[in-house]
Design a protein around this motif. Sequence first.
Motif, PDB file in Angstrom:
ATOM      1  N   CYS A 150       0.836  -1.207   0.000  1.00  0.00           N
ATOM      2  CA  CYS A 150       0.000   0.000   0.000  1.00  0.00           C
ATOM      3  C   CYS A 150       0.870   1.257   0.000  1.00  0.00           C
ATOM      4  O   CYS A 150       1.786   1.365   0.810  1.00  0.00           O
ATOM      5  CB  CYS A 150      -0.893  -0.028   1.240  1.00  0.00           C
ATOM      6  N   CYS A 208       0.167   2.918   3.856  1.00  0.00           N
ATOM      7  CA  CYS A 208       0.620   2.317   5.119  1.00  0.00           C
ATOM      8  C   CYS A 208       1.741   1.306   4.913  1.00  0.00           C
ATOM      9  O   CYS A 208       2.358   0.858   5.879  1.00  0.00           O
ATOM     10  CB  CYS A 208      -0.551   1.657   5.845  1.00  0.00           C
ATOM     11  N   CYS A 245      -6.587  -0.659   0.076  1.00  0.00           N
ATOM     12  CA  CYS A 245      -5.886  -1.387   1.131  1.00  0.00           C
ATOM     13  C   CYS A 245      -6.914  -1.715   2.210  1.00  0.00           C
ATOM     14  O   CYS A 245      -7.519  -0.813   2.782  1.00  0.00           O
ATOM     15  CB  CYS A 245      -4.772  -0.516   1.696  1.00  0.00           C
ATOM     16  N   CYS A 277      -5.764  -0.096   5.906  1.00  0.00           N
ATOM     17  CA  CYS A 277      -5.865   1.325   6.265  1.00  0.00           C
ATOM     18  C   CYS A 277      -6.931   2.045   5.460  1.00  0.00           C
ATOM     19  O   CYS A 277      -7.190   3.214   5.695  1.00  0.00           O
ATOM     20  CB  CYS A 277      -4.507   2.006   6.118  1.00  0.00           C
TER      21      CYS A 277
END
Length: 662
Positions: free
Chosen positions: A262, A265, A274, A277
């Motif tokens: 991602c 994060c 993602c 997050c």
Amino acid sequence: MRKYTFSRTELSRAFGIDTATLGTGSPRTGFSFGKVGPGVTSEPHRHDEIEAFVVLSGAGKVTTDLGEISVEAGDVVLFHPFEAHVLRNDGNKDLDFVDVYWRDGEAALNAAAKTTAPRGPTFVFSAPPTPNGDLHLGHLSGPYFGADVYTRFLRMKGVEAYHLTGSDDYQSYVATRAASDQWTPANVARYYSDEIRATLALLDCDVHSFQATMGDDGYSEFQAACFRTLLSSTAVDLRQSPALFDAVTGHYLYEPDVRGLCPDCGGSAAGNICEECGAPNLCHDLGAARSRQSAEAPLVGSLRRPEFALDRCYDNIDRHLRASGVPLRILDLFARLRQRGEFSVPITHPSDWGLPAEGFPGQVIWVWPEMAFGFLYNIQALGRSLGRDWKAEVPGSDWQIVHFFGFDNSFYHALLYPALYAEVFSHWTPRIHYHVNEFYLLDGKKFSTSCRHAVWGKEVLSPKTVDVVRLHLGLTRPEGERTDFTLDGLRRTEKEVFQGIWLNWLDALDQEIKQDFAGRVPDAGDWSPVDRAFFARIEIYRAAMERAYSDEGFSVRRAAAQVCDFVRDCVIYRRARDYAAARCLYPARNRTSLALQTTAAAIMAPTVAPLMPRFARTLARGIDGVSTETWPRSVQRLAPGTRFDLRPVLVFYAKARQSSSR
Ligand SMILES: [Zn+2]
């Protein structure tokens, strides 16, 4: 005496306007001077103080939760605690005003305790599932169960509320499933769309409009029109931009075809979102991207297609998020996205599964924007079935939209969709509320269709079990945090709570009323302080349930926990009295106890109806005058002589005694 003169040139920015604050020496009261330039709008906010605007010069509009009014020099507007308010200068000279605010603890607390029902027709959407598989308890516990409980409660309160959902047929994951099953995407979508509907019915989800996106000409025409409008918007650019391709097959890669790290994060993420997050990605910005089609690292090529420049809409999104009071986690997601700077999302993809993107041969409309407009089409379709003139292309300003979805859908629902609506329906200010759930785990790990780590709705749902499943999902629903489902836990809720406590209590109560009062509620006799306290407890429970179902602080988990606590209290109240002794020595006290317990059983029917509708209806059938159609405004002790016969519910759950089946 003190005199202050505000310098109109030395103001500071607060709430989106120019202000100067005057210290009063008291923490309970404040004054400030405000200046709103022509065309400027203050940021919407809510607080616990009472506040008044005194308009000194200029003219504008004040908007609150209750509507909009015009103001001009000399007007004073008063705001109650927690009332959202916005001041807009729609004139051509400065609007000057004095702002006075003060704290009144009792007024704030009273306002906090008040619940409000939505105005206008309310459309409650549970995120349309992807028909690439049936629904498991991980899906069901979140949006579908939540939206059902919420809608049922609103309808009991007399609100015109509808639960809408559908199958999101053109999801890329449908094509993936079709490829692995060697079937056509259309067949996969049709098959699982039917399975999904059947599972929702098994969960007793009352869906008022189910829109399958495939095979509806009106739907595709509406989508094409929205796409055309979007193309002409200033937020859409035609660009040659990066795209991922498989190094071996040469196929374009997106959503299900690619995984990587991602960009926000750094955790492992699939294409587009993602799950950890909630951040969006564009596939080519994933770290260490891997294709699902071959072991080689994907190649970055480029494609010419329309892209939606979301960063140009950030002020709009910001305003919308503040007005709708979204959870902090979504504000955080938005803040992280803003930090990334320019952010454009392609709104078409090369694929043969989806609605064709006019003017872009070989490309289809990205399914997520399609969903935004699909919601409006679903409202129109519902309207047609009800004889209402709701038009998808002219969304109503009185529409209240409520979305239920998992956190990993937040980017689409709460950030992308309001921005798309602003571009396509510039005159519409959507009123949307968001109810977000987290992941529901199975034995500590995420539910997964592909790894067969799942308990399917159909495995545990039947007319006899549905209410216990709903109670258990309610008790363990992933609200604000991840929670865990285990089959053992479900069995315990059934045996120890539902059978062991609830039905045993109802059974014993039913028996006493039959034996001593011929199945009629006795009049109360003498009241002890404990009886008085229990009577009050019933009303406290009713009010707490209303609170848990209401928009402010809606929580199925709290509702489920509260009803379990309440029944436990009923059992404790009952046990505090030695029945055999009370019967002959203190019959007047015994009657009070039974009058109150029957009242407690009766109030359970409407108050658990949103949570466990079938149980509630069966319970209500045995008690005269009890309805599960309307929400009780207060607790009324059952009138003496009321028929009280719990056989329907006891027989249904096989708790009936031989003697009572006569
Ligand atoms: Zn992430």
